[in-house]
Scaffold this motif. Structure first.
Motif, PDB file in Angstrom:
ATOM      1  N   ASN A   1     -29.922  82.516  57.136  1.00  0.00           N
ATOM      2  CA  ASN A   1     -31.385  82.506  57.095  1.00  0.00           C
ATOM      3  C   ASN A   1     -31.976  81.154  57.475  1.00  0.00           C
ATOM      4  OD1 ASN A   1     -31.816  85.208  56.349  1.00  0.00           O
ATOM      5  ND2 ASN A   1     -31.352  84.743  54.208  1.00  0.00           N
ATOM      6  N   SER A   2     -31.126  80.194  57.801  1.00  0.00           N
ATOM      7  CA  SER A   2     -31.633  78.882  58.224  1.00  0.00           C
ATOM      8  C   SER A   2     -32.311  79.023  59.581  1.00  0.00           C
ATOM      9  CB  SER A   2     -30.491  77.871  58.318  1.00  0.00           C
ATOM     10  OG  SER A   2     -29.869  77.698  57.059  1.00  0.00           O
ATOM     11  N   PRO A   3     -33.529  78.525  59.740  1.00  0.00           N
ATOM     12  CA  PRO A   3     -34.227  78.691  61.023  1.00  0.00           C
ATOM     13  C   PRO A   3     -33.471  78.087  62.195  1.00  0.00           C
ATOM     14  CG  PRO A   3     -35.368  77.121  59.581  1.00  0.00           C
ATOM     15  CD  PRO A   3     -34.343  77.811  58.747  1.00  0.00           C
ATOM     16  N   GLU A   4     -32.640  77.059  61.938  1.00  0.00           N
ATOM     17  CA  GLU A   4     -31.893  76.417  63.027  1.00  0.00           C
ATOM     18  C   GLU A   4     -30.833  77.337  63.630  1.00  0.00           C
ATOM     19  OE1 GLU A   4     -33.585  73.464  60.285  1.00  0.00           O
ATOM     20  OE2 GLU A   4     -32.157  75.127  59.975  1.00  0.00           O
ATOM     21  N   PHE A   5     -30.331  78.300  62.826  1.00  0.00           N
ATOM     22  CA  PHE A   5     -29.191  79.097  63.271  1.00  0.00           C
ATOM     23  C   PHE A   5     -29.472  80.599  63.358  1.00  0.00           C
ATOM     24  CE2 PHE A   5     -27.268  75.454  60.873  1.00  0.00           C
ATOM     25  CZ  PHE A   5     -26.732  74.797  61.966  1.00  0.00           C
ATOM     26  N   LYS A   6     -30.674  81.038  63.047  1.00  0.00           N
ATOM     27  CA  LYS A   6     -30.943  82.476  62.953  1.00  0.00           C
ATOM     28  C   LYS A   6     -30.661  83.217  64.252  1.00  0.00           C
ATOM     29  CE  LYS A   6     -34.183  84.301  60.445  1.00  0.00           C
ATOM     30  NZ  LYS A   6     -35.457  84.665  59.792  1.00  0.00           N
ATOM     31  N   LYS A   7     -30.837  82.540  65.393  1.00  0.00           N
ATOM     32  CA  LYS A   7     -30.644  83.198  66.688  1.00  0.00           C
ATOM     33  C   LYS A   7     -29.374  82.734  67.396  1.00  0.00           C
ATOM     34  CE  LYS A   7     -35.544  84.149  67.494  1.00  0.00           C
ATOM     35  NZ  LYS A   7     -36.693  84.017  68.438  1.00  0.00           N
ATOM     36  N   SER A   8     -28.556  81.963  66.707  1.00  0.00           N
ATOM     37  CA  SER A   8     -27.347  81.429  67.340  1.00  0.00           C
ATOM     38  C   SER A   8     -26.259  82.487  67.445  1.00  0.00           C
ATOM     39  CB  SER A   8     -26.799  80.241  66.538  1.00  0.00           C
ATOM     40  OG  SER A   8     -27.737  79.201  66.426  1.00  0.00           O
ATOM     41  N   LYS A   9     -25.632  82.563  68.608  1.00  0.00           N
ATOM     42  CA  LYS A   9     -24.419  83.347  68.780  1.00  0.00           C
ATOM     43  C   LYS A   9     -23.225  82.469  68.398  1.00  0.00           C
ATOM     44  CE  LYS A   9     -25.822  87.296  70.693  1.00  0.00           C
ATOM     45  NZ  LYS A   9     -25.520  88.629  70.157  1.00  0.00           N
ATOM     46  N   VAL A  10     -22.282  83.047  67.657  1.00  0.00           N
ATOM     47  CA  VAL A  10     -21.145  82.287  67.156  1.00  0.00           C
ATOM     48  C   VAL A  10     -19.890  82.662  67.952  1.00  0.00           C
ATOM     49  CG1 VAL A  10     -19.815  81.632  65.124  1.00  0.00           C
ATOM     50  CG2 VAL A  10     -22.201  82.380  64.880  1.00  0.00           C
ATOM     51  N   VAL A  11     -19.302  81.668  68.595  1.00  0.00           N
ATOM     52  CA  VAL A  11     -18.072  81.857  69.365  1.00  0.00           C
ATOM     53  C   VAL A  11     -16.953  81.110  68.644  1.00  0.00           C
ATOM     54  CG1 VAL A  11     -16.929  81.563  71.604  1.00  0.00           C
ATOM     55  CG2 VAL A  11     -19.409  81.970  71.498  1.00  0.00           C
ATOM     56  N   PHE A  12     -15.794  81.735  68.544  1.00  0.00           N
ATOM     57  CA  PHE A  12     -14.637  81.076  67.935  1.00  0.00           C
ATOM     58  C   PHE A  12     -13.474  81.083  68.907  1.00  0.00           C
ATOM     59  CE2 PHE A  12     -10.684  81.282  65.346  1.00  0.00           C
ATOM     60  CZ  PHE A  12     -10.755  79.998  64.810  1.00  0.00           C
ATOM     61  N   SER A  13     -12.847  79.921  69.088  1.00  0.00           N
ATOM     62  CA  SER A  13     -11.674  79.799  69.955  1.00  0.00           C
ATOM     63  C   SER A  13     -10.408  79.656  69.121  1.00  0.00           C
ATOM     64  CB  SER A  13     -11.795  78.574  70.877  1.00  0.00           C
ATOM     65  OG  SER A  13     -12.602  78.852  71.986  1.00  0.00           O
ATOM     66  N   VAL A  14      -9.460  80.539  69.367  1.00  0.00           N
ATOM     67  CA  VAL A  14      -8.129  80.425  68.787  1.00  0.00           C
ATOM     68  C   VAL A  14      -7.303  79.516  69.698  1.00  0.00           C
ATOM     69  CG1 VAL A  14      -6.046  81.650  68.076  1.00  0.00           C
ATOM     70  CG2 VAL A  14      -8.296  82.741  67.811  1.00  0.00           C
ATOM     71  N   LEU A  15      -6.855  78.389  69.169  1.00  0.00           N
ATOM     72  CA  LEU A  15      -6.043  77.439  69.923  1.00  0.00           C
ATOM     73  C   LEU A  15      -4.640  77.392  69.332  1.00  0.00           C
ATOM     74  CD1 LEU A  15      -8.605  74.480  70.215  1.00  0.00           C
ATOM     75  CD2 LEU A  15      -8.341  76.454  71.734  1.00  0.00           C
ATOM     76  N   ASP A  16      -3.743  76.681  70.004  1.00  0.00           N
ATOM     77  CA  ASP A  16      -2.410  76.484  69.455  1.00  0.00           C
ATOM     78  C   ASP A  16      -2.489  75.616  68.202  1.00  0.00           C
ATOM     79  OD1 ASP A  16      -0.829  77.962  71.263  1.00  0.00           O
ATOM     80  OD2 ASP A  16      -0.927  76.357  72.741  1.00  0.00           O
ATOM     81  N   GLY A  17      -1.493  75.737  67.361  1.00  0.00           N
ATOM     82  CA  GLY A  17      -1.448  74.949  66.135  1.00  0.00           C
ATOM     83  C   GLY A  17      -1.918  75.752  64.938  1.00  0.00           C
ATOM     84  N   ALA A  18      -1.429  75.356  63.772  1.00  0.00           N
ATOM     85  CA  ALA A  18      -1.778  76.030  62.515  1.00  0.00           C
ATOM     86  C   ALA A  18      -1.362  75.121  61.366  1.00  0.00           C
ATOM     87  CB  ALA A  18      -1.059  77.377  62.407  1.00  0.00           C
ATOM     88  N   PRO A  19      -1.891  75.339  60.177  1.00  0.00           N
ATOM     89  CA  PRO A  19      -1.409  74.572  59.013  1.00  0.00           C
ATOM     90  C   PRO A  19       0.084  74.817  58.813  1.00  0.00           C
ATOM     91  CG  PRO A  19      -3.409  75.792  58.472  1.00  0.00           C
ATOM     92  CD  PRO A  19      -2.960  76.286  59.804  1.00  0.00           C
ATOM     93  N   SER A  20       0.799  73.756  58.539  1.00  0.00           N
ATOM     94  CA  SER A  20       2.251  73.896  58.370  1.00  0.00           C
ATOM     95  C   SER A  20       2.669  73.898  56.901  1.00  0.00           C
ATOM     96  CB  SER A  20       2.985  72.764  59.105  1.00  0.00           C
ATOM     97  OG  SER A  20       2.531  71.496  58.672  1.00  0.00           O
ATOM     98  N   GLU A  21       1.715  73.673  56.013  1.00  0.00           N
ATOM     99  CA  GLU A  21       1.966  73.787  54.575  1.00  0.00           C
ATOM    100  C   GLU A  21       1.239  75.032  54.053  1.00  0.00           C
ATOM    101  OE1 GLU A  21       3.693  71.924  52.105  1.00  0.00           O
ATOM    102  OE2 GLU A  21       4.711  71.170  53.898  1.00  0.00           O
ATOM    103  N   PRO A  22       1.726  75.649  52.979  1.00  0.00           N
ATOM    104  CA  PRO A  22       1.042  76.825  52.430  1.00  0.00           C
ATOM    105  C   PRO A  22      -0.406  76.516  52.067  1.00  0.00           C
ATOM    106  CG  PRO A  22       3.225  76.583  51.456  1.00  0.00           C
ATOM    107  CD  PRO A  22       2.976  75.338  52.255  1.00  0.00           C
ATOM    108  N   ILE A  23      -1.278  77.478  52.297  1.00  0.00           N
ATOM    109  CA  ILE A  23      -2.691  77.347  51.944  1.00  0.00           C
ATOM    110  C   ILE A  23      -2.871  77.744  50.489  1.00  0.00           C
ATOM    111  CG2 ILE A  23      -5.020  78.178  52.459  1.00  0.00           C
ATOM    112  CD1 ILE A  23      -3.978  78.740  55.327  1.00  0.00           C
ATOM    113  N   ASP A  24      -3.679  76.988  49.785  1.00  0.00           N
ATOM    114  CA  ASP A  24      -3.927  77.258  48.371  1.00  0.00           C
ATOM    115  C   ASP A  24      -4.522  78.656  48.200  1.00  0.00           C
ATOM    116  OD1 ASP A  24      -4.583  77.279  45.707  1.00  0.00           O
ATOM    117  OD2 ASP A  24      -5.729  75.412  45.745  1.00  0.00           O
TER     118      ASP A  24
END
Length: 272
Positions: free
Chosen positions: A162-185
């Motif tokens: 609901n923030s006016p800065e982002f209400k009309k923003s399209k969200v793109v996500f890029s999957v890149l190489d790499g990942a956490p190498s320790e277990p996630i909490d």
């Protein structure tokens, strides 16, 4: 006609981190889109491997000073800025002594082996969007890249929607190489709930397996579009995008993909 704006949220940007394919993408893609007449700004974590003196980082006092509570502790948000050369694109660095100082145990510039990567990703997402909102810049696209930025789509859709800065923003996500190498909490979902992610959403997320691909799965789940830019695309992640009917493209990370990104943005133009 006003220029369209892209806010890039990048895990790595060259030359601030040691040269890698991901860091080069973090530099080259914003510069290429600026040449395509987009207005561009970028964010990345101020990892301890960043040489602040050489890269001329300086603190932005008016943007710093917010405390981000995580797991019953307040963590000060410090914002630093530099200009990417030769494009002069503003790069905003999300900094905090608890999460981004260099440790002797780090196996890479990102610290992908740290046991608190869930909190680091949470702090980066919250800190980036809090700061970007203060800029009153209203991006047409928010493009988050890399697992460290995987919580950005979730926060945009469920906290900052609901923030006016982002209400009309399209969200793109890029999957890149790499990942956490320790277990996630496994307590990550409780921490997200404490930070404002709705309880109904958290109850759904708790069905997800907490493993190395979690941040990528969350990025895909809440993005409006996905880019797979990895050496070996994970079929399960592609299946997730297909099942959610999210537009996606698969790119060769060793190719020059600037035109492919540009065409993808053009197809996703937000409605005015």
């Amino acid at each position: 006609m006003a220029k369209q704006r892209i806010l890039f949220v990048s895990q790595e940007i060259a030359p601030y981190l040691p040269a890698s394919r991901e860091a080069s993408l973090g530099r080259d893609l914003p510069q290429a889109m600026q040449q395509k007449k987009y207005e561009v700004r970028t964010f990345m974590p101020n990892f301890g491997a960043v040489n602040e003196r050489r890269n001329q980082l300086h603190e932005v006092i008016r943007l710093s000073g917010v405390n981000i509570p995580i797991n019953d502790a307040d963590h000060p948000l410090i914002i630093k800025v530099a200009s990417m050369q030769p494009s002069r694109i503003q790069v905003y660095f999300i900094d905090n002594d608890d999460y981004f100082q260099k440790l002797d145990s780090d196996v890479d510039g990102v610290g992908s082996n740290r046991p608190d990567n869930d909190e680091r990703a949470l702090f980066f997402a919250r800190g980036t969007l809090e700061t970007a909102g203060k800029l009153s810049w209203n991006p047409d696209f928010v493009h988050a890249s890399g697992w460290m930025s995987g919580l950005v789509p979730l926060y945009l859709k469920k906290v900052f929607h609901n923030s006016p800065e982002f209400k009309k923003s399209k969200v793109v996500f890029s999957v890149l190489d790499g990942a956490p190498s320790e277990p996630i909490d496994p307590a990550i979902f409780n921490k997200l709930q404490e930070d404002g992610i709705p309880t109904r959403e958290i109850n759904q997320l708790k069905n997800l397996e907490v493993n190395a691909s979690l941040f990528n799965r969350l990025g895909i789940r809440y993005a409006d579009a996905v880019v797979f830019n990895t050496s070996t695309p994970d079929p399960e992640l592609i299946k997730l995008a297909e099942e959610s009917q999210t537009p996606y493209i698969v790119l060769d990370p060793d190719a020059d993909n600037k035109e492919a990104y540009y065409e993808f943005y053009q197809k996703l133009k937000p409605s005015k």
